[in-house]
Enzyme design. Sequence first.
Site, PDB file in Angstrom:
ATOM      1  N   LYS A   1      10.486  23.917   5.563  1.00 15.56           N
ATOM      2  CA  LYS A   1      10.492  25.222   4.922  1.00 15.56           C
ATOM      3  C   LYS A   1      10.873  26.297   5.937  1.00 15.56           C
ATOM      4  O   LYS A   1      10.314  26.358   7.040  1.00 15.56           O
ATOM      5  CB  LYS A   1       9.105  25.533   4.329  1.00 15.56           C
ATOM      6  CG  LYS A   1       8.683  24.639   3.181  1.00 15.56           C
ATOM      7  CD  LYS A   1       9.379  25.018   1.897  1.00 15.56           C
ATOM      8  CE  LYS A   1       8.783  24.300   0.699  1.00 15.56           C
ATOM      9  NZ  LYS A   1       9.416  24.721  -0.566  1.00 15.56           N
TER      10      LYS A   1
ATOM     11  N   LYS B   1      13.781  19.937 -11.461  1.00 15.03           N
ATOM     12  CA  LYS B   1      12.320  19.971 -11.549  1.00 15.03           C
ATOM     13  C   LYS B   1      11.952  20.078 -13.021  1.00 15.03           C
ATOM     14  O   LYS B   1      12.474  20.941 -13.733  1.00 15.03           O
ATOM     15  CB  LYS B   1      11.737  21.158 -10.775  1.00 15.03           C
ATOM     16  CG  LYS B   1      11.878  21.054  -9.268  1.00 15.03           C
ATOM     17  CD  LYS B   1      11.268  22.280  -8.586  1.00 15.03           C
ATOM     18  CE  LYS B   1      11.379  22.175  -7.072  1.00 15.03           C
ATOM     19  NZ  LYS B   1      10.859  23.395  -6.394  1.00 15.03           N
TER      20      LYS B   1
END
Length: 326
Positions: free
Chosen positions: A149, A245
């Site tokens: 990240k 997703k």
Amino acid sequence: MKVSVRKRFIALEQPFRVAFGTISGLDVVEVEVSDGDVIGRGECCPMGIYGQDADSTLAEIEAIAPRLASGELDRLTLQGAMPARSARNALDCALWDLEAKRSGRSVWDVAGLRAPGTITSDVTIGIMSPEATAKFAATLRDASMIKLKLGGEADLECVAAVRSVLPEVPLFVDVNAGWTLERLNLLSPRLADAGVFMIEQPLPPQDDHLLDEYNHAVSLCADESCHDRTDLDRFVGRYDYVNIKLDKTGGLTEGLALAAASQARGFRLMVGCMLGSGLAMAPAYVIASLCEVVDLDVPLIVKDRADAGVHHDGRRLHRFTAELWG
């Protein structure tokens, strides 16, 4: 058909920082649909970044439940009756589970897919200091792929920290819409030099048009920008991957359709997830069987091991059981 729904909180073992904040856990919404003999189950994780929360999702499901109970809607007609978001995901996946159990077939047979016994999955490193990043990366020497990240104060230093201990492991980064075009064009050549093979969602979705001026030093993946098939036209020439997703597609039905449409358009496939238990990971595993990049490491970070559901051994996910779902 009877529909029942509840929300509960799933906690993480450790707080997890991303570009838009720090997450210690999230509410999920669980759905059961029953025909009196068989129960199908599904789960979703509504996120505030998409203008949803558990209470609004509960209300959305409860509002449409009478139409399911009366038989007016089934899994296919549900697609046009609800928007592509978390509430439809929970219902859609519950109806897949119900359909498989009613027919005595696995969800793989219903979907016409091969059921792999294991699937290679990444391990994610949240935003930390470079020193903490290197320390954590050193515990992941057996990982098959790393997702890092970014969007913090020391992005390049954190990439270098990972590479200092994991010089050869496939590495991609996720910015969660935390950069500007200028920062993307500045950092991407350096990321390429570090062997980063993909950048996930560098800019906010409303700035996708700015990617026409991107230098293309590293392939890009659409995440927050990608919900369903209607988004694909905007991605041509801008993104190379799409991240599927189920909380964005509104369930496995549209997820499979998005996968097929994306491949037909030449996009490469990634699967990801919000927070959830094994009940959410199982249908995502079905999508993962079609994907090049698999980001389903939530079972490694939930606090209650009973929530893991689908086993992740640090390198690979192991196929879920029919007792869990499908």
